[in-house]
Design a protein around this motif. Structure first.
Motif, PDB file in Angstrom:
ATOM      1  N   GLY A  95       0.809  -1.209   0.000  1.00 41.09           N
ATOM      2  CA  GLY A  95       0.000   0.000   0.000  1.00 41.09           C
ATOM      3  C   GLY A  95       0.840   1.256   0.000  1.00 41.09           C
ATOM      4  N   ILE A  96       2.152   1.105   0.232  1.00 42.42           N
ATOM      5  CA  ILE A  96       3.070   2.238   0.338  1.00 42.42           C
ATOM      6  C   ILE A  96       4.020   2.285  -0.855  1.00 42.42           C
ATOM      7  N   TYR A 131      18.281  10.386   8.039  1.00 41.76           N
ATOM      8  CA  TYR A 131      18.486  11.023   6.736  1.00 41.76           C
ATOM      9  C   TYR A 131      17.373  10.608   5.770  1.00 41.76           C
ATOM     10  N   ALA A 132      17.015   9.326   5.780  1.00 40.25           N
ATOM     11  CA  ALA A 132      15.951   8.839   4.900  1.00 40.25           C
ATOM     12  C   ALA A 132      14.634   9.548   5.202  1.00 40.25           C
ATOM     13  N   ARG A 133      14.295   9.655   6.468  1.00 37.27           N
ATOM     14  CA  ARG A 133      13.035  10.318   6.827  1.00 37.27           C
ATOM     15  C   ARG A 133      13.033  11.782   6.408  1.00 37.27           C
ATOM     16  N   THR A 144       1.773  11.033   3.932  1.00 41.44           N
ATOM     17  CA  THR A 144       1.524  11.344   5.335  1.00 41.44           C
ATOM     18  C   THR A 144       2.762  11.031   6.155  1.00 41.44           C
ATOM     19  N   PRO A 145       2.869  11.542   7.380  1.00 44.43           N
ATOM     20  CA  PRO A 145       4.012  11.197   8.232  1.00 44.43           C
ATOM     21  C   PRO A 145       4.161   9.693   8.432  1.00 44.43           C
ATOM     22  N   ALA A 149       7.431   7.431   7.334  1.00 43.32           N
ATOM     23  CA  ALA A 149       8.122   6.509   8.242  1.00 43.32           C
ATOM     24  C   ALA A 149       8.202   5.112   7.643  1.00 43.32           C
ATOM     25  N   ALA A 150       7.134   4.670   6.973  1.00 47.08           N
ATOM     26  CA  ALA A 150       7.125   3.338   6.360  1.00 47.08           C
ATOM     27  C   ALA A 150       8.122   3.269   5.208  1.00 47.08           C
TER      28      ALA A 150
END
Length: 288
Positions: A95-96, A131-133, A144-145, A149-150
């Motif tokens: 879904g991501i 760094y990725a986030r 979305t936040p 994160a995912a």
């Protein structure tokens, strides 16, 4: 995490493409090859176009029809065939993760070597979680936040190819120095931690990092970044070109110019030793 099924078709597509290449090299038409197998032509067409799979015995016989007798080639294609329907870990994020990204993760998991040139960012396989986030959140306009994160989790999970048992992925990363001067106001320690991660990961025997200095002369990488993904023969190399919201794949003979371009980029960058010194200097500067 969302867990709806994703069709694991990228391996089947690559198998079909390789079989079509062997058929063309053998000088056989679709009808001729199908007749030699006792099949109707549409069956072979479906295999070549990844609509239908192929049984292990049929794969062996088809390679004989094409005059391919190298057992190593047969083993590579059998692995591709048998893995075609396996679910990868990334499918838990269906879904991501967009289909094009899922395809690339699948390619990355099968690759022997990846040569990446990144003018603006640290490559995903070398990023820290922070760094990725920060970069995902900065680039995206719709996530979305929780999705950010995912996606950062996915990026961290991808890095397991660098330490997988037996045959870890060989990574050669060339990063423009400008990418290492990025700063994050909300979390100032992010880049210092990222520079330390680069130094630590570069200690792996299968990882090489070079820096393109700010003072470099002109080189082919000025046209943009790319990832050159290499596989065991006979599977063709694949180049990934990314821009905002889309990804383009270049495969086979069309990937050869990127191999030559990478050699020129590599020759223009700092040596491996000087690159590590430069990263260390930047990291030290951020401690002050």
């Amino acid at each position: 995490m969302p867990n709806s099924p994703m069709a694991p078709t990228v391996r089947r597509r690559r198998l079909g493409t390789t079989l079509r290449s062997f058929r063309n090299e053998a000088g056989l038409s679709l009808d001729q090859a199908a007749e030699a197998m006792g099949w109707a032509a549409p069956k072979l067409s479906k295999i070549e176009n990844a609509v239908q799979g192929i049984k292990p015995g049929d794969l062996t016989e088809l390679l004989k029809v094409y005059g391919v007798t190298d057992p190593d080639v047969g083993a590579v294609l059998e692995t591709l065939r048998s893995d075609a329907l396996k679910r990868g870990w990334w499918q838990a994020y269906s879904g991501i993760v967009q289909p094009a990204y899922a395809d690339y993760i699948s390619l990355e998991s099968d690759a022997e070597q990846i040569c990446v040139w990144t003018p603006l960012l640290v490559p995903g396989l070398l990023q820290t979680t922070a760094y990725a986030r920060e970069t995902i959140a900065g680039i995206t306009t719709t996530r979305t936040p929780e999705e950010v994160a995912a996606l950062a989790e996915v990026r961290m999970a991808r890095q397991s190819v660098l330490t997988r048992p037996g045959t870890p992925l060989e990574l050669w990363a060339i990063i423009h120095e400008a990418a290492l001067h990025q700063r994050f106001a909300a979390r100032p320690a992010t880049m210092r931690e990222q520079l330390r991660k680069l130094l630590d990961t570069a200690e792996l025997p299968n990882v090489t990092v070079q820096i393109m200095p700010l003072s470099s002369t002109a080189h082919p990488g000025l046209e943009g970044g790319f990832s050159l993904t290499k596989f065991r023969s006979p599977l063709p190399n694949v180049v990934l070109l990314e821009n905002a919201g889309s990804a383009t794949y270049v495969e086979g003979d069309d990937a050869a110019p990127f191999d030559r371009a990478y050699e020129r980029i590599r020759a223009t960058a700092l040596s491996v030793e000087d690159s590590l010194v430069r990263i260390s200097e930047l990291e030290e500067g951020l401690r002050q």
